[in-house]
Write a protein that holds these residues in place. Structure first.
Motif, mmCIF file in Angstrom:
data_model
loop_
_atom_site.group_PDB
_atom_site.id
_atom_site.type_symbol
_atom_site.label_atom_id
_atom_site.label_comp_id
_atom_site.label_asym_id
_atom_site.label_seq_id
_atom_site.Cartn_x
_atom_site.Cartn_y
_atom_site.Cartn_z
ATOM 1 N N SER A 201 -7.511 -0.301 -7.667
ATOM 2 C CA SER A 201 -5.838 -1.016 -7.643
ATOM 3 C C SER A 201 -6.321 -2.575 -7.707
ATOM 4 C CB SER A 201 -5.481 -0.428 -6.483
ATOM 5 O OG SER A 201 -5.115 0.849 -6.301
ATOM 6 N N ASP B 11 -4.583 -4.899 -10.295
ATOM 7 C CA ASP B 11 -3.806 -6.273 -9.802
ATOM 8 C C ASP B 11 -3.934 -7.406 -10.728
ATOM 9 O OD1 ASP B 11 -2.421 -4.703 -8.042
ATOM 10 O OD2 ASP B 11 -3.277 -5.746 -6.171
ATOM 11 N N ARG C 268 0.755 -1.207 0.150
ATOM 12 C CA ARG C 268 -0.107 -0.119 -0.058
ATOM 13 C C ARG C 268 0.805 1.271 -0.115
ATOM 14 N NH1 ARG C 268 -5.187 1.916 1.284
ATOM 15 N NH2 ARG C 268 -5.162 3.705 2.012
ATOM 16 N N MET D 14 3.047 -2.683 -13.950
ATOM 17 C CA MET D 14 2.562 -1.569 -13.525
ATOM 18 C C MET D 14 1.281 -1.105 -14.254
ATOM 19 S SD MET D 14 3.627 2.165 -11.955
ATOM 20 C CE MET D 14 3.738 2.709 -13.723
ATOM 21 N N TYR E 29 -6.774 8.135 -4.348
ATOM 22 C CA TYR E 29 -6.471 7.141 -4.252
ATOM 23 C C TYR E 29 -7.396 6.085 -4.360
ATOM 24 C CZ TYR E 29 -4.648 2.416 -3.070
ATOM 25 O OH TYR E 29 -4.518 1.092 -3.115
ATOM 26 N N GLN F 29 -1.614 2.377 -14.063
ATOM 27 C CA GLN F 29 -2.196 3.436 -13.227
ATOM 28 C C GLN F 29 -3.549 3.396 -14.026
ATOM 29 O OE1 GLN F 29 0.606 6.417 -14.715
ATOM 30 N NE2 GLN F 29 1.971 5.857 -12.964
ATOM 31 N N ARG G 2 1.929 1.875 -3.306
ATOM 32 C CA ARG G 2 0.715 2.526 -4.473
ATOM 33 C C ARG G 2 0.703 3.868 -4.061
ATOM 34 N NH1 ARG G 2 -1.959 -2.415 -6.113
ATOM 35 N NH2 ARG G 2 -2.410 -3.831 -4.430
ATOM 36 N N GLY H 268 -6.133 4.304 -9.335
ATOM 37 C CA GLY H 268 -5.728 2.989 -8.726
ATOM 38 C C GLY H 268 -4.247 2.586 -9.277
ATOM 39 N N VAL H 269 -3.523 2.017 -8.591
ATOM 40 C CA VAL H 269 -2.157 1.489 -8.774
ATOM 41 C C VAL H 269 -2.085 0.180 -8.639
ATOM 42 C CG1 VAL H 269 0.403 1.934 -8.628
ATOM 43 C CG2 VAL H 269 -1.020 3.910 -8.330
ATOM 44 N N GLU I 253 -8.642 2.201 -3.931
ATOM 45 C CA GLU I 253 -8.195 0.656 -3.464
ATOM 46 C C GLU I 253 -8.893 -0.245 -4.313
ATOM 47 O OE1 GLU I 253 -6.037 -2.321 -0.949
ATOM 48 O OE2 GLU I 253 -5.902 -0.112 -1.537
#
Length: 297
Positions: free
Chosen positions: A59, A63, A30, A163, A54, A165, A33, A151-152, A56
């Protein structure tokens, strides 16, 4: 009304082994991120663009795609099932308009640790924001003033790193719509504009055939993505004495900041993407705020 998302890929190709990495904790992930989010907001501040918050949920969905790309050894906005980003995020429960940046590094000996992943994420972002016109689609995506959230996503192993974005525009709240629907049916699209100073301009429905599984060779040949050209437009309903240039009154019911429209689903199977267009009170140019996909099978 058609808007194409021309988002390119940035890749460094050095190999393709994969193993699991276990030395990064949930807390430190986290932290990484949020580091990338801070980079993004620093760049946006320099460009006089508002900061993004941000997300979650974005993200975690990103993922999933990062893990598949790293495991299968490819880099693409499409997944193996042939789904474009807006399909993946919408079917995952996020119907806001989304725009995706992807950056990758492949290696046969990447040393997985907090410091190495941190350094690689930093390098990935610097590569994206460092692009120069006219080949700067990632940079323009990072600085887009209409984006409100990001989100990352990430995946890493000795095989390298992926990665994502993923930017979103959170201006509209939609009531739940079915993710799958039968042919020759209908979808009731209801929602509310969240922020004052914006008003509904129109609703578009984009059609494309159902996605098909993609080979690795085909995935590696992909580049930018966008909505299809098959578009149907629903305009806001005018008072009884007014007409649009084509003689129609429009059909989208607007009451204050709430709106509703029945979307007719024809017999044609495929993916229907519902896009709500907003405009700022002081402007006439609209922008997309949703990518709600319905799979008609």
């Amino acid at each position: 009304m058609r808007l194409i998302c021309g988002i390119s890929l940035l890749s460094v190709l050095l190999g393709n082994q994969t193993v699991s990495a276990r030395d990064l904790t949930e807390k430190s992930i986290r932290e990484l991120r949020l580091m990338v989010v801070e980079f993004i907001n620093q760049d946006r501040k320099k460009a006089s663009a508002p900061p993004v918050a941000y997300s979650e949920s974005l993200s975690l969905l990103a993922d999933q795609h990062c893990r598949e790309m790293l495991r299968e050894g490819y880099t693409s906005h499409w997944n193996r099932a042939g789904w474009k980003p807006y399909m993946r995020y919408s079917q995952g429960g996020i119907t806001d308009h989304t725009s995706e940046n992807i950056s990758s590094m492949n290696s046969t000996r990447f040393e997985v640790s907090f410091d190495s992943v941190k350094a690689e994420l930093t390098a990935r972002h610097e590569g994206l924001i460092g692009e120069e016109p006219p080949y700067d689609s990632h940079r323009r995506n990072i600085l887009d003033p209409h984006h409100t959230h990001v989100g990352v996503g990430m995946a890493y192993s000795t095989a390298g790193l992926r990665m994502i974005q993923i930017f979103a525009r959170q201006y509209v709240s939609l009531e739940p719509i079915p993710r799958k629907q039968e042919p020759s049916s209908g979808v009731q699209l209801k929602g509310k504009v969240l922020q004052p100073g914006y008003q509904l301009q129109a609703i578009s429905v984009f059609y494309e055939p159902l996605p098909e599984e993609m080979s690795l060779a085909k995935l590696m040949g992909t580049y930018s993505y966008g909505l299809p050209g098959d578009e149907r437009i629903y305009r806001t309903r005018l008072p009884s004495i007014m007409r649009y240039a084509d003689g129609t009154r429009g059909s989208v019911e607007v009451r204050g900041r709430s709106f509703s429209q029945t979307i007719k689903i024809p017999s044609r199977r495929g993916v229907y993407t519902l896009v709500v267009w907003l405009e700022k009170d002081s402007e006439t140019k609209g922008f997309m705020t949703t990518n709600a996909t319905v799979f008609v099978e």
